[in-house]
Design a protein around this motif. Structure first.
Motif, PDB file in Angstrom:
ATOM      1  N   CYS A 187      47.542  42.204  33.531  1.00  0.00           N
ATOM      2  CA  CYS A 187      46.427  43.086  33.044  1.00  0.00           C
ATOM      3  C   CYS A 187      45.986  44.117  34.199  1.00  0.00           C
ATOM      4  CB  CYS A 187      45.287  42.438  32.683  1.00  0.00           C
ATOM      5  SG  CYS A 187      45.179  41.299  31.192  1.00  0.00           S
ATOM      6  N   GLY A 188      46.842  44.146  35.383  1.00  0.00           N
ATOM      7  CA  GLY A 188      46.559  44.932  36.147  1.00  0.00           C
ATOM      8  C   GLY A 188      45.816  44.613  37.652  1.00  0.00           C
ATOM      9  N   VAL A 189      45.191  43.325  37.298  1.00  0.00           N
ATOM     10  CA  VAL A 189      44.326  43.185  38.383  1.00  0.00           C
ATOM     11  C   VAL A 189      45.004  42.499  39.457  1.00  0.00           C
ATOM     12  CG1 VAL A 189      42.482  41.342  39.004  1.00  0.00           C
ATOM     13  CG2 VAL A 189      42.631  42.371  36.544  1.00  0.00           C
ATOM     14  N   GLN A 190      44.630  42.859  40.754  1.00  0.00           N
ATOM     15  CA  GLN A 190      45.282  42.546  42.018  1.00  0.00           C
ATOM     16  C   GLN A 190      44.322  42.075  43.111  1.00  0.00           C
ATOM     17  OE1 GLN A 190      48.690  42.681  42.503  1.00  0.00           O
ATOM     18  NE2 GLN A 190      49.012  43.449  40.315  1.00  0.00           N
ATOM     19  N   PRO A 191      44.795  41.033  43.928  1.00  0.00           N
ATOM     20  CA  PRO A 191      44.025  40.617  45.120  1.00  0.00           C
ATOM     21  C   PRO A 191      43.696  41.801  45.980  1.00  0.00           C
ATOM     22  CG  PRO A 191      45.953  39.274  44.982  1.00  0.00           C
ATOM     23  CD  PRO A 191      46.135  40.524  43.935  1.00  0.00           C
ATOM     24  N   GLY A 192      42.187  41.671  46.356  1.00  0.00           N
ATOM     25  CA  GLY A 192      41.793  42.743  47.172  1.00  0.00           C
ATOM     26  C   GLY A 192      40.726  43.647  46.419  1.00  0.00           C
ATOM     27  N   LEU A 194      39.336  46.714  34.127  1.00  0.00           N
ATOM     28  CA  LEU A 194      40.806  46.609  33.795  1.00  0.00           C
ATOM     29  C   LEU A 194      41.097  45.338  32.746  1.00  0.00           C
ATOM     30  CD1 LEU A 194      42.609  47.225  37.181  1.00  0.00           C
ATOM     31  CD2 LEU A 194      42.481  48.623  35.223  1.00  0.00           C
ATOM     32  N   CYS A 195      40.444  44.229  32.966  1.00  0.00           N
ATOM     33  CA  CYS A 195      40.414  43.178  32.171  1.00  0.00           C
ATOM     34  C   CYS A 195      38.949  42.559  31.759  1.00  0.00           C
ATOM     35  CB  CYS A 195      41.077  42.114  33.127  1.00  0.00           C
ATOM     36  SG  CYS A 195      41.323  40.407  32.123  1.00  0.00           S
ATOM     37  N   LEU A 206      35.314  35.451  36.609  1.00  0.00           N
ATOM     38  CA  LEU A 206      35.311  35.204  37.919  1.00  0.00           C
ATOM     39  C   LEU A 206      34.512  33.850  38.728  1.00  0.00           C
ATOM     40  CD1 LEU A 206      34.452  39.133  38.326  1.00  0.00           C
ATOM     41  CD2 LEU A 206      36.517  37.929  38.913  1.00  0.00           C
ATOM     42  N   HIS A 207      35.079  33.432  39.832  1.00  0.00           N
ATOM     43  CA  HIS A 207      34.617  32.155  40.219  1.00  0.00           C
ATOM     44  C   HIS A 207      34.503  32.631  41.689  1.00  0.00           C
ATOM     45  CE1 HIS A 207      34.987  29.458  36.812  1.00  0.00           C
ATOM     46  NE2 HIS A 207      36.165  30.064  36.447  1.00  0.00           N
TER      47      HIS A 207
END
Length: 532
Positions: free
Chosen positions: A102-107, A116-117, A122-123
């Motif tokens: 979905c386009g989510v990236q670390p950072g 984006l999503c 989220l945890h």
């Protein structure tokens, strides 16, 4: 110290435990052209092929790396399509494959990721769960090797050189280890090398080709990027400024200059990986209790979702029990909720065991009859009493029981489904009165064999009076007395005393009966049971 002609290079002396030898005057190999050179280096002859399965080989290390451990403690065997991310210091530390699509990236910041999503879960990072998970993984790996070392935050080292012969060689060993890890549902990488440092470096990039020849360590490590080393920010910037991108770039430089400019710890890492310096690793020692906590990726509203998350904890428990050669008879399961106290279930077995599927079957029966009062957000599994479990021999030709459920497991399921008092067994009691010589007990209770004469298989609830003709008892005709009498006189202390003479008798149809004459009523006969 053995200098005989029978000595061979495959009987590696203790001073070879850290790679190169540290002793002098080592003998030549008598079976091929392998030589110990004057400067203590071992040279393989042209007809020699190293065999890692040989019991005399030096230490061989398998490294296991868990790059997605922050995510794995939440999804625990769940699908990687989950829209899941872990937050650390207000940034995304780890992101599942489904969220990345979905386009989510670390950072990223959490708000940016949610834009984006919108369905992203989220945890916050749970370092304590990562630590406990690594410890439980090490517990389970002790069934494969006597030496396991934890390398926080996400690596394990297993010394496998001494286990290969038991498991049938390196290939079979790794296949069995793969099956064990696959059952846990983790994302993992592994590598095998003759030094623990090299195994860790190779494992961090997922290079699973084993390095069993120490002479090839430099060749295999040279292409690795410098990111596999444990570097400070300053060291990383200095290496990039010098144009050093791989370990080979570092190895080509003089060690003294490299240490002066970048620190001796960098040189130490390289020398340990190459086997040029001892690299002791601390051994992991399992605790004699089990406690595993499992957050669920999403609130569970039915028992199937709870059981899916429970499987991982039960497999980890099974791994610890196999390592300790122990079993468990009771485990405590907590179902955690958001706004109400945890629901506590006690799962019991007929006898000590360690089979995860057996415990899972009991848990399934209990959960099906325990309505969930609120959504379950996490599980806690505890086993405080571990008991030694001896191996039981099995019948090599036991084909009649295929497909049949053992009675212990049947009793466990019935008690889990119907309640603990719904299934009971029988045990003997120290009383000569037949109607009081047994008591109900737990199904697993072993009956104590008492020294007594034969007793009928079918004992009537109450003695039945018999007709008499001329003083002889009748039951479908006149009875023939076969054996007896047996005098039973007891019970004076509780007011239920008896004085009886018991006989075995045959009726007209050949049935064998157990009858008695009551001395308080000498003319009365009673039927008390039937023999088979």
């Amino acid at each position: 110290s053995d200098r005989s002609a029978a000595w061979h290079h495959r009987s590696v002396p203790p001073f070879m435990r850290y790679g190169r030898s540290h002793g002098r005057n080592a003998p030549d190999c008598r079976r091929c052209s392998c030589l110990w050179t004057a400067n203590d280096n071992w040279t393989a002859g042209p007809d020699h092929e190293p065999d890692p399965s040989d019991s005399g080989m030096a230490l061989l290390w398998q490294a296991l790396s868990f790059p997605e451990l922050p995510l794995d403690v939440f999804r625990r065997g769940g699908s990687d399509n989950l829209l899941l991310a872990v937050v650390d210091v207000r940034k995304l530390l780890a992101v599942s494959q489904g969220a990345m699509a979905c386009g989510v990236q670390p950072g990223m910041r959490p708000a940016q990721a949610r834009s984006l999503c919108p369905d992203l879960q989220l945890h916050d990072r749970r370092s304590d769960l990562e630590h406990d998970s690594l410890r439980r993984l090490a517990d389970g790996l002790l069934q494969f090797s006597g030496w396991v070392s934890r390398q926080p935050p996400n690596e394990l080292l297993v010394e496998i050189g001494g286990s290969l012969r038991l498991f049938g060689g390196l290939g079979d060993f790794r296949r069995q280890l793969e099956r064990h890890m696959a059952a846990l549902g983790l994302q993992w990488r592994d590598a095998v090398a003759t030094t623990p440092g090299a195994a860790c470096l190779l494992g961090r990039i997922g290079d699973s080709r084993p390095v069993i020849d120490e002479q090839r360590l430099a060749e295999r490590l040279s292409p690795l990027p410098i990111d596999v080393l444990e570097l400070t920010t300053a060291q990383r910037q200095a290496l990039e400024g010098l144009g050093l991108r791989t370990l080979g770039d570092c190895l080509r430089l003089p060690r003294g200059d490299l240490g002066r400019r970048l620190g001796n710890d960098l040189v130490t890492q390289l020398e340990r990986a190459l086997g040029e310096r001892p690299d002791p690793r601390p051994a992991h020692r399992p605790r004699p209790v089990f406690r595993g906590e499992q957050p669920l990726p999403a609130p569970a509203h039915d028992s199937s979702a709870v059981l899916f998350g429970l499987q991982r904890l039960l497999r980890e428990l099974e791994g610890l029990l196999c390592s300790l050669q122990s079993g468990v008879q009771r485990v405590r399961l907590q179902l955690q909720h958001t706004s109400r106290p945890a629901t506590v279930l006690v799962l019991g077995l007929q006898g000590p065991g360690r089979d995860a599927q057996r415990l899972l079957a009991v848990a399934r029966e209990r959960l099906e009859r325990t309505p969930l009062q609120a959504p379950v957000i996490g599980l806690v599994l505890e086993a405080r009493q571990l008991v030694p479990l001896a191996a039981q021999p099995e019948d090599l030709l036991d084909q009649g029981r295929v497909g049949q459920l053992p009675w212990q497991q049947l009793a466990e399921r019935l008690r889990a489904r119907l309640g603990p008092d719904a299934v009971s067994g029988l045990k003997t009691a120290p009383d000569h009165r037949p109607e009081r010589a047994w008591q109900p007990g737990a199904p697993e209770t072993r009956a104590t064999r008492l020294a007594s004469p034969r007793r009928p298989l079918w004992l009537l609830p109450e003695p039945v009076p018999l007709r008499c003709r001329g003083g002889n008892p009748e039951h479908r005709g006149v009875l023939t007395l076969c054996h007896g009498p047996e005098r039973i006189e007891s019970g004076w202390w509780d007011g239920q005393d008896v004085r009886r003479d018991y006989y075995e008798a045959l009726d007209g149809h050949g049935a064998r009966l157990w009858i008695f004459r009551d001395h308080r009523q000498p003319d009365r006969w009673f039927l008390h049971g039937y023999f088979a």
